[in-house]
Motif scaffolding. Structure first.
Motif, PDB file in Angstrom:
ATOM      1  N   ASP A  17      -2.260 -19.163  18.173  1.00 46.50           N
ATOM      2  CA  ASP A  17      -1.662 -20.071  19.149  1.00 46.50           C
ATOM      3  C   ASP A  17      -1.332 -19.358  20.453  1.00 46.50           C
ATOM      4  OD1 ASP A  17      -1.869 -21.927  17.148  1.00 46.50           O
ATOM      5  OD2 ASP A  17       0.266 -21.958  16.649  1.00 46.50           O
ATOM      6  N   ALA A  18      -0.856 -18.119  20.358  1.00 47.05           N
ATOM      7  CA  ALA A  18      -0.550 -17.356  21.567  1.00 47.05           C
ATOM      8  C   ALA A  18      -1.811 -17.112  22.384  1.00 47.05           C
ATOM      9  CB  ALA A  18       0.116 -16.030  21.201  1.00 47.05           C
ATOM     10  N   ALA A  26      -5.419 -20.907  28.014  1.00 47.96           N
ATOM     11  CA  ALA A  26      -5.275 -22.169  28.746  1.00 47.96           C
ATOM     12  C   ALA A  26      -4.507 -21.949  30.050  1.00 47.96           C
ATOM     13  CB  ALA A  26      -4.563 -23.203  27.879  1.00 47.96           C
ATOM     14  N   GLY A  27      -3.490 -21.105  30.015  1.00 43.96           N
ATOM     15  CA  GLY A  27      -2.747 -20.805  31.231  1.00 43.96           C
ATOM     16  C   GLY A  27      -3.599 -20.092  32.263  1.00 43.96           C
ATOM     17  N   LEU A  28      -4.393 -19.110  31.825  1.00 44.71           N
ATOM     18  CA  LEU A  28      -5.286 -18.412  32.751  1.00 44.71           C
ATOM     19  C   LEU A  28      -6.350 -19.343  33.307  1.00 44.71           C
ATOM     20  CD1 LEU A  28      -5.799 -14.976  30.963  1.00 44.71           C
ATOM     21  CD2 LEU A  28      -4.557 -15.420  33.082  1.00 44.71           C
ATOM     22  N   VAL A  55      -7.668 -32.155  27.040  1.00 41.57           N
ATOM     23  CA  VAL A  55      -6.316 -31.899  27.530  1.00 41.57           C
ATOM     24  C   VAL A  55      -5.267 -32.484  26.586  1.00 41.57           C
ATOM     25  CG1 VAL A  55      -4.692 -32.513  29.371  1.00 41.57           C
ATOM     26  CG2 VAL A  55      -6.934 -31.618  29.947  1.00 41.57           C
ATOM     27  N   TRP A  56      -5.472 -33.703  26.110  1.00 40.64           N
ATOM     28  CA  TRP A  56      -4.480 -34.332  25.246  1.00 40.64           C
ATOM     29  C   TRP A  56      -4.834 -34.263  23.777  1.00 40.64           C
ATOM     30  CZ3 TRP A  56       0.225 -34.994  26.712  1.00 40.64           C
ATOM     31  CH2 TRP A  56       0.488 -35.095  28.072  1.00 40.64           C
ATOM     32  N   LEU A  90       4.793 -28.105  21.311  1.00 37.71           N
ATOM     33  CA  LEU A  90       5.581 -28.205  22.538  1.00 37.71           C
ATOM     34  C   LEU A  90       4.904 -27.478  23.697  1.00 37.71           C
ATOM     35  CD1 LEU A  90       9.206 -27.715  21.190  1.00 37.71           C
ATOM     36  CD2 LEU A  90       8.169 -29.804  22.063  1.00 37.71           C
ATOM     37  N   ALA A  91       4.388 -26.278  23.437  1.00 36.16           N
ATOM     38  CA  ALA A  91       3.700 -25.526  24.492  1.00 36.16           C
ATOM     39  C   ALA A  91       2.448 -26.265  24.957  1.00 36.16           C
ATOM     40  CB  ALA A  91       3.343 -24.130  23.990  1.00 36.16           C
TER      41      ALA A  91
END
Length: 123
Positions: free
Chosen positions: A36-37, A43-45, A77-78, A108-109
């Motif tokens: 998950d990390a 996804a953030g990058l 995305v969803w 949640l993330a």
């Protein structure tokens, strides 16, 4: 009168599932935590790279154009938060509390990232 045996097929009581050992629960939870990390960081990058690539110069006079977003993008995305939520529910039903908590935090993330991605795609 004696209580019905759990091995009796004619008993009215639903069969109880054995809960996995705490060690297995923690091991699976740690594996999910690492996976998950990696997903959240990637996804953030990706969000930063796409956002930087589509950003306009600060003193641009051209108005921002709205572009159509493909349905597949919305599903990704969803869909990820939906799958994460389903995974949290399944692990809770399997009576694996550590893994269920890890997957709930991942949900949640992912939901937070989905909101950010949605705002970016709609802008």
């Amino acid at each position: 009168m004696a209580s019905p045996s759990t091995d009796d097929p004619d008993s009215d009581a639903p069969p109880r599932r054995e809960r996995p050992s705490r060690l297995i629960d923690i091991a699976v939870g740690l594996l999910f935590l690492v996976a998950d990390a990696v997903i959240v960081v990637a996804a953030g990058l990706l969000f930063v790279m796409v956002g930087m690539g589509s950003a306009q110069p600060p003193h641009s006079v051209q108005p921002a154009r709205s572009r159509d977003v493909p349905v597949l993008a919305w599903l990704v995305v969803w869909g990820v938060p939906a799958v994460a939520a389903a995974s949290a529910v399944v692990h809770a039903r399997l009576r694996m509390p550590v893994t269920a908590v890890v997957q709930s935090l991942f949900t949640l993330a992912c939901t937070l990232l989905a909101v950010v991605w949605t705002r970016m795609l709609l802008s």
